[in-house]
Design a protein around this motif. Structure first.
Motif, PDB file in Angstrom:
ATOM      1  N   LEU A  25      32.113  33.125  26.546  1.00 39.39           N
ATOM      2  CA  LEU A  25      32.318  32.410  27.886  1.00 39.39           C
ATOM      3  C   LEU A  25      33.010  33.568  28.710  1.00 39.39           C
ATOM      4  O   LEU A  25      34.002  34.210  28.384  1.00 39.39           O
ATOM      5  CB  LEU A  25      33.373  31.272  27.649  1.00 39.39           C
ATOM      6  CG  LEU A  25      32.797  30.080  26.787  1.00 39.39           C
ATOM      7  CD1 LEU A  25      33.873  29.040  26.631  1.00 39.39           C
ATOM      8  CD2 LEU A  25      31.475  29.301  27.134  1.00 39.39           C
ATOM      9  N   HIS A  26      32.603  33.424  29.904  1.00 35.55           N
ATOM     10  CA  HIS A  26      33.016  34.444  30.765  1.00 35.55           C
ATOM     11  C   HIS A  26      33.899  33.793  32.033  1.00 35.55           C
ATOM     12  O   HIS A  26      33.355  32.479  32.484  1.00 35.55           O
ATOM     13  CB  HIS A  26      31.959  35.290  31.558  1.00 35.55           C
ATOM     14  CG  HIS A  26      32.347  35.928  32.723  1.00 35.55           C
ATOM     15  ND1 HIS A  26      31.817  35.481  34.081  1.00 35.55           N
ATOM     16  CD2 HIS A  26      33.169  37.031  32.937  1.00 35.55           C
ATOM     17  CE1 HIS A  26      32.034  36.511  34.771  1.00 35.55           C
ATOM     18  NE2 HIS A  26      32.792  37.358  34.234  1.00 35.55           N
ATOM     19  N   ASP A  27      34.860  34.213  32.344  1.00 40.33           N
ATOM     20  CA  ASP A  27      35.687  33.985  33.579  1.00 40.33           C
ATOM     21  C   ASP A  27      36.296  34.888  34.619  1.00 40.33           C
ATOM     22  O   ASP A  27      36.216  36.082  33.745  1.00 40.33           O
ATOM     23  CB  ASP A  27      36.883  32.994  32.842  1.00 40.33           C
ATOM     24  CG  ASP A  27      37.781  32.147  34.210  1.00 40.33           C
ATOM     25  OD1 ASP A  27      37.100  32.019  35.103  1.00 40.33           O
ATOM     26  OD2 ASP A  27      38.581  31.648  33.833  1.00 40.33           O
ATOM     27  N   GLN A  28      36.683  34.597  35.722  1.00 42.13           N
ATOM     28  CA  GLN A  28      36.947  35.720  36.524  1.00 42.13           C
ATOM     29  C   GLN A  28      38.341  35.432  36.957  1.00 42.13           C
ATOM     30  O   GLN A  28      38.380  34.223  37.741  1.00 42.13           O
ATOM     31  CB  GLN A  28      35.979  36.083  37.539  1.00 42.13           C
ATOM     32  CG  GLN A  28      36.375  37.288  38.345  1.00 42.13           C
ATOM     33  CD  GLN A  28      35.193  37.777  39.283  1.00 42.13           C
ATOM     34  OE1 GLN A  28      34.107  37.218  39.062  1.00 42.13           O
ATOM     35  NE2 GLN A  28      35.382  38.816  40.280  1.00 42.13           N
ATOM     36  N   VAL A  29      39.362  36.193  36.915  1.00 42.49           N
ATOM     37  CA  VAL A  29      40.913  36.073  37.433  1.00 42.49           C
ATOM     38  C   VAL A  29      40.777  37.201  38.424  1.00 42.49           C
ATOM     39  O   VAL A  29      41.132  38.189  38.296  1.00 42.49           O
ATOM     40  CB  VAL A  29      41.822  35.795  36.242  1.00 42.49           C
ATOM     41  CG1 VAL A  29      43.214  35.788  36.904  1.00 42.49           C
ATOM     42  CG2 VAL A  29      41.522  34.973  35.297  1.00 42.49           C
ATOM     43  N   GLY A  30      40.784  36.766  39.967  1.00 43.81           N
ATOM     44  CA  GLY A  30      40.929  37.843  40.827  1.00 43.81           C
ATOM     45  C   GLY A  30      39.704  38.793  40.644  1.00 43.81           C
ATOM     46  O   GLY A  30      38.657  38.278  40.730  1.00 43.81           O
ATOM     47  N   ARG A  31      40.063  40.078  40.395  1.00 41.71           N
ATOM     48  CA  ARG A  31      38.891  41.081  40.193  1.00 41.71           C
ATOM     49  C   ARG A  31      38.547  41.095  38.679  1.00 41.71           C
ATOM     50  O   ARG A  31      37.661  42.153  38.550  1.00 41.71           O
ATOM     51  CB  ARG A  31      39.378  41.980  41.286  1.00 41.71           C
ATOM     52  CG  ARG A  31      39.241  41.917  42.450  1.00 41.71           C
ATOM     53  CD  ARG A  31      39.466  43.262  43.147  1.00 41.71           C
ATOM     54  NE  ARG A  31      39.524  43.234  44.669  1.00 41.71           N
ATOM     55  CZ  ARG A  31      39.552  44.421  45.562  1.00 41.71           C
ATOM     56  NH1 ARG A  31      39.677  45.503  45.025  1.00 41.71           N
ATOM     57  NH2 ARG A  31      39.780  44.187  46.835  1.00 41.71           N
ATOM     58  N   THR A  32      39.397  40.709  37.843  1.00 37.93           N
ATOM     59  CA  THR A  32      39.362  40.783  36.587  1.00 37.93           C
ATOM     60  C   THR A  32      38.365  39.880  35.688  1.00 37.93           C
ATOM     61  O   THR A  32      38.602  38.712  35.866  1.00 37.93           O
ATOM     62  CB  THR A  32      40.748  40.849  35.804  1.00 37.93           C
ATOM     63  OG1 THR A  32      41.589  41.718  36.562  1.00 37.93           O
ATOM     64  CG2 THR A  32      40.558  41.220  34.627  1.00 37.93           C
ATOM     65  N   ASN A  33      37.351  40.500  35.174  1.00 44.58           N
ATOM     66  CA  ASN A  33      36.632  39.444  34.301  1.00 44.58           C
ATOM     67  C   ASN A  33      37.275  39.317  32.967  1.00 44.58           C
ATOM     68  O   ASN A  33      37.566  40.545  32.241  1.00 44.58           O
ATOM     69  CB  ASN A  33      35.031  40.232  33.884  1.00 44.58           C
ATOM     70  CG  ASN A  33      34.453  40.358  35.474  1.00 44.58           C
ATOM     71  OD1 ASN A  33      34.310  39.182  35.957  1.00 44.58           O
ATOM     72  ND2 ASN A  33      34.043  41.454  36.127  1.00 44.58           N
ATOM     73  N   THR A  34      36.932  38.137  32.298  1.00 46.43           N
ATOM     74  CA  THR A  34      37.566  38.131  30.967  1.00 46.43           C
ATOM     75  C   THR A  34      36.472  37.433  30.093  1.00 46.43           C
ATOM     76  O   THR A  34      35.581  36.718  30.744  1.00 46.43           O
ATOM     77  CB  THR A  34      38.867  37.425  30.989  1.00 46.43           C
ATOM     78  OG1 THR A  34      38.667  35.901  31.651  1.00 46.43           O
ATOM     79  CG2 THR A  34      39.924  37.838  31.732  1.00 46.43           C
TER      80      THR A  34
END
Length: 213
Positions: free
Chosen positions: A60-69
């Motif tokens: 599962l991919h998420d994006q917090v601001g410019r950071t991909n987690t």
């Protein structure tokens, strides 16, 4: 197999190493965090792996601001076998413990040592086992012990594909070796993974020799 790289048993690619990291904790990871843990693979290579696994739904991919987690999708159909592969090292140790429980009073102590304990195995590495046999098992006990040691070596190879190298001591031999300053005993005491008996018992056998030195 390499107990420190369980996914290499089914895939030699970076995908397996990345999955091992994601399956190691119920947490999210950035690409740089995965790269630091692995200490191998480029950031771009890890990104491509994570994108492939995300497309499969395993990650599962998420994006917090410019950071991909990224994190493992534990509801995915493949999640259970992935986590089982990630836990091969602990599964191996649990199997050893269960098997050695059947040796009852003939075994005083057992540990895995060497590269299998320190996490530095190579594909061709042996799996080193340290056994201390209880005193006064008699002649019949000698034959039973030898049969058990032979079977243990066979099981280690059957479970892992690696040769099992077993180092045996009787209690008296252990104390004599400790008094002589045998380096292997220091390695077992410092880095060994106890699978039968207790570490405190082993340390008690080694302590008098340490005091004399």
């Amino acid at each position: 197999m390499q107990l420190n790289r369980p996914f290499a048993t089914v895939t030699p690619t970076l995908d397996g190493d990345v999955l091992a990291v994601l399956a190691s904790a119920d947490a999210t990871f950035t690409i740089s965090q995965v790269q630091r843990i692995l200490a191998t693979g480029s950031g771009e290579g890890i990104r491509k792996v994570l994108n492939r696994l995300t497309a499969q739904g395993v990650v599962l991919h998420d994006q917090v601001g410019r950071t991909n987690t990224y994190r493992l999708n534990t509801e995915h159909l493949a999640a259970e076998p992935i986590m089982a592969l990630a836990q091969l090292n602990s599964t191996f140790l649990e199997r050893l413990e269960k098997h050695l429980n059947g040796w009852l009073t003939t075994l005083r102590y057992a540990a895995v040592f060497g590269s299998a304990a320190t996490g530095h195995m190579k594909l061709e590495s042996d799996i080193d086992l340290f056994l201390v046999r209880a005193a006064d098992t008699g002649h019949d006990g000698n034959e039973a012990w030898e049969e058990r040691v032979t079977e243990l070596a066979r099981l280690v190879t059957a479970w892992t594909g690696n040769d099992g190298r077993i180092v045996e001591y009787t209690e008296d031999e252990l104390r004599a070796a400790a008094a002589a300053g045998e380096p292997l005993l220091r390695d077992v005491a410092k880095q060994g993974l106890t699978i039968a008996g207790t570490r405190s018992w082993l340390n008690a056998q080694l302590r008098p020799a340490a005091k004399r030195s």
